[in-house]
Design a protein around this motif. Structure first.
Motif, PDB file in Angstrom:
ATOM      1  N   LEU A  45     -10.814  13.523   1.255  1.00 12.67           N
ATOM      2  CA  LEU A  45     -10.103  13.730  -0.003  1.00 12.67           C
ATOM      3  C   LEU A  45      -8.779  12.978  -0.012  1.00 12.67           C
ATOM      4  O   LEU A  45      -8.119  12.831   1.021  1.00 12.67           O
ATOM      5  N   SER A  46      -8.396  12.505  -1.211  1.00  6.72           N
ATOM      6  CA  SER A  46      -7.078  11.874  -1.364  1.00  6.72           C
ATOM      7  C   SER A  46      -6.000  12.949  -1.315  1.00  6.72           C
ATOM      8  O   SER A  46      -6.203  14.072  -1.771  1.00  6.72           O
ATOM      9  N   VAL A  47      -4.852  12.590  -0.765  1.00  5.25           N
ATOM     10  CA  VAL A  47      -3.748  13.537  -0.592  1.00  5.25           C
ATOM     11  C   VAL A  47      -2.483  12.923  -1.175  1.00  5.25           C
ATOM     12  O   VAL A  47      -2.212  11.742  -0.972  1.00  5.25           O
ATOM     13  N   LEU A  48      -1.726  13.736  -1.903  1.00  4.17           N
ATOM     14  CA  LEU A  48      -0.427  13.297  -2.429  1.00  4.17           C
ATOM     15  C   LEU A  48       0.659  14.149  -1.783  1.00  4.17           C
ATOM     16  O   LEU A  48       0.711  15.365  -1.982  1.00  4.17           O
ATOM     17  N   VAL A  49       1.523  13.506  -1.005  1.00  8.29           N
ATOM     18  CA  VAL A  49       2.622  14.185  -0.312  1.00  8.29           C
ATOM     19  C   VAL A  49       3.880  14.017  -1.159  1.00  8.29           C
ATOM     20  O   VAL A  49       4.276  12.890  -1.462  1.00  8.29           O
ATOM     21  N   THR A  50       4.500  15.117  -1.531  1.00  7.44           N
ATOM     22  CA  THR A  50       5.705  15.061  -2.360  1.00  7.44           C
ATOM     23  C   THR A  50       6.865  15.733  -1.640  1.00  7.44           C
ATOM     24  O   THR A  50       6.674  16.584  -0.772  1.00  7.44           O
ATOM     25  N   GLY A  51       8.049  15.367  -2.023  1.00  5.84           N
ATOM     26  CA  GLY A  51       9.255  15.932  -1.426  1.00  5.84           C
ATOM     27  C   GLY A  51      10.416  14.990  -1.614  1.00  5.84           C
ATOM     28  O   GLY A  51      10.239  13.806  -1.895  1.00  5.84           O
ATOM     29  N   LYS A  64       8.295  12.763   4.950  1.00  4.77           N
ATOM     30  CA  LYS A  64       6.933  12.715   4.389  1.00  4.77           C
ATOM     31  C   LYS A  64       6.008  11.806   5.187  1.00  4.77           C
ATOM     32  O   LYS A  64       4.791  12.011   5.203  1.00  4.77           O
ATOM     33  N   GLU A  65       6.574  10.791   5.857  1.00  5.48           N
ATOM     34  CA  GLU A  65       5.746   9.810   6.550  1.00  5.48           C
ATOM     35  C   GLU A  65       4.991  10.399   7.742  1.00  5.48           C
ATOM     36  O   GLU A  65       4.016   9.792   8.211  1.00  5.48           O
ATOM     37  N   ASP A 111       3.381   4.685   0.438  1.00  2.00           N
ATOM     38  CA  ASP A 111       4.665   5.362   0.243  1.00  2.00           C
ATOM     39  C   ASP A 111       5.309   4.846  -1.040  1.00  2.00           C
ATOM     40  O   ASP A 111       5.118   3.692  -1.428  1.00  2.00           O
ATOM     41  N   GLU A 112       6.071   5.716  -1.707  1.00  6.43           N
ATOM     42  CA  GLU A 112       6.706   5.396  -2.992  1.00  6.43           C
ATOM     43  C   GLU A 112       5.666   4.896  -3.999  1.00  6.43           C
ATOM     44  O   GLU A 112       5.873   3.898  -4.696  1.00  6.43           O
ATOM     45  N   VAL A 113       4.552   5.596  -4.091  1.00  9.11           N
ATOM     46  CA  VAL A 113       3.445   5.154  -4.945  1.00  9.11           C
ATOM     47  C   VAL A 113       3.843   5.116  -6.418  1.00  9.11           C
ATOM     48  O   VAL A 113       3.271   4.346  -7.202  1.00  9.11           O
ATOM     49  N   ALA A 114       4.825   5.928  -6.817  1.00  9.91           N
ATOM     50  CA  ALA A 114       5.248   5.946  -8.223  1.00  9.91           C
ATOM     51  C   ALA A 114       5.948   4.659  -8.634  1.00  9.91           C
ATOM     52  O   ALA A 114       6.168   4.431  -9.824  1.00  9.91           O
ATOM     53  N   GLU A 115       6.280   3.797  -7.672  1.00 14.20           N
ATOM     54  CA  GLU A 115       6.924   2.516  -7.978  1.00 14.20           C
ATOM     55  C   GLU A 115       5.920   1.426  -8.333  1.00 14.20           C
ATOM     56  O   GLU A 115       6.314   0.329  -8.720  1.00 14.20           O
ATOM     57  N   ALA A 132      -1.027   9.150  -0.424  1.00 10.08           N
ATOM     58  CA  ALA A 132       0.143   8.635  -1.140  1.00 10.08           C
ATOM     59  C   ALA A 132       1.311   9.590  -0.993  1.00 10.08           C
ATOM     60  O   ALA A 132       1.132  10.779  -0.687  1.00 10.08           O
ATOM     61  N   ALA A 133       2.498   9.073  -1.192  1.00  8.60           N
ATOM     62  CA  ALA A 133       3.711   9.904  -1.123  1.00  8.60           C
ATOM     63  C   ALA A 133       4.711   9.418  -2.154  1.00  8.60           C
ATOM     64  O   ALA A 133       4.733   8.238  -2.513  1.00  8.60           O
TER      65      ALA A 133
END
Length: 393
Positions: A34-40, A46-47, A111-115, A150-151
């Protein structure tokens, strides 16, 4: 492997329920694909979680690639992730494999996937849905078997609402969410982390270990820690190197903690050059947040000036200024206009602060934008956007 062994293996310090919960989720989801999204928040560590998931997965013998999406320019990010064919663009003298091709059979950490730019988000969505990607300059689809973790330290749902992040991609990445608590919510872990870092730096620099008085320990616990674990580590290193006395008092410690006694902007310390970088990062982030708050307040005042026919006051938590004004029949249009002008002036002042900080960072780093972005605590892409916004050469 139990949590204690897992923490020891990956050097995770702490025992708060929120942290233990995040580690337990990572351990449980690891055997799946499963795909995982790490937030914080930035600096919480997070890494570490993608590494834990990869280690306990069936892909642990496959490649593990970590990619900082915010550090790759827009023009080359598709090539970096998906590869390119020879001659597909200027400078493409040879064909190149992208990270998704190289990581086949393993795990890729974004990392920084929202960018990521929206066009790249479309390509990523295709990989997640079908395992297919197309190199830049090619028309042939290729297959890859990659697990994506992703994070991000941004609010992705807000980015979706503002049209900066695809909603379908968010739900594909967020199959299993893992949220890392900020350091200020892990008060019982703060001194444990400090002691671990103090031991590490004493060994590295071949000097006695620093320790804290009881009052300094209380100061450490009560601080807000906007930079989280990364900031705590930096402060511990500064204390270890700079201070001659190895027992640190609360008064000494406060010199290394920006904005300890006030919620206003942090005051930069000129007596300790080593603290300037971290303080500038905190200041820069707060300025961005303040500007957003001022824009929101400006919008509320504008709506108020357009609507003067409020008959009944309505309790609206999201617009407290509008409620207060609707209850005050003595406020004039002139006062409203003046308030709006004051907000504009204050907003411009914040923009000048941003411009000044950017120019200082660029000058200090001889125009190197990547180094300037690192010093400001923002991604290279965000810096480029600000340079264009403010017309800074």
């Amino acid at each position: 492997m139990d949590l204690s062994s897992l923490k020891q293996r990956f050097e995770v310090i702490g025992s708060t329920p929120e942290l233990n919960r995040a580690l337990d989720i990572a351990r449980q989801v690891a055997p799946t694909d499963l795909s995982v999204l790490v937030t914080g928040e930035s600096g919480v560590g997070k890494e570490v979680f993608p590494q834990i998931i990869h280690h306990f997965s069936s892909r642990k013998h496959g490649p593990y690639i970590a990619v900082n999406c915010g550090a790759i320019p827009d023009g080359t990010i598709d090539s970096e992730l998906f590869g390119h064919e020879k001659g597909s663009f200027t400078g493409a003298h040879d064909a190149r494999k992208g990270y998704f091709e190289v990581a086949n059979g393993g795990t890729i950490f974004l990392d920084e996937v929202a960018e990521l730019p929206l066009a790249t988000q479309v390509r990523l969505l295709r990989v997640l849905e079908s395992g297919e990607f197309i190199k830049v300059g090619s028309s042939k689809a290729q297959k890859t078997n990659v697990r994506v973790i992703a994070a991000t330290n941004t609010n992705v749902l807000q980015a979706v609402q503002k049209g900066r992040f695809r909603e379908d991609l968010y739900y594909r990445l967020n199959t299993v969410p893992i949220n890392i608590p900020p350091l200020r919510e892990r008060k019982e872990d703060i001194h444990l982390l400090f002691r671990k870092f103090a031991l590490d730096f004493a060994e590295r620099y071949q000097m006695p270990v620093i320790s804290l008085t009881p009052e300094a320990q209380a100061t450490l616990r009560n601080y807000y820690w906007p930079g989280n674990v990364r900031q705590l580590k930096n402060v511990t290193e500064q204390l270890s190197v700079i201070e001659n006395e190895r027992i640190i008092t609360a008064e000494v410690l406060k010199n290394y903690l920006p904005n300890y006694n006030t919620s206003a902007l942090p005051v930069l310390s000129h007596s300790k050059e080593q603290t300037i970088s971290s303080e500038r990062e905190i200041l820069y982030n707060i300025l961005f947040e303040l500007r957003n708050d001022m824009n929101a307040l400006k919008q509320v005042v504008h709506e108020l000036s357009q609507d003067r026919n409020i008959t009944q006051p309505t309790v609206n938590i999201s617009q407290p200024v509008k409620v207060a004004h609707s209850l005050d029949s003595d406020i004039t249009d002139t006062e409203e206009i003046k308030d709006s002008e004051d907000i504009k002036e204050e907003n411009l002042s914040l923009e000048e602060h941003e411009k000044s900080l950017i120019k200082i960072a660029l000058a200090k780093n001889d125009g190197n934008r990547k180094s300037a972005a690192e010093e400001l605590g923002i991604s290279t892409r965000t810096l480029y956007r600000k340079l264009n916004e403010y017309n800074i050469d």
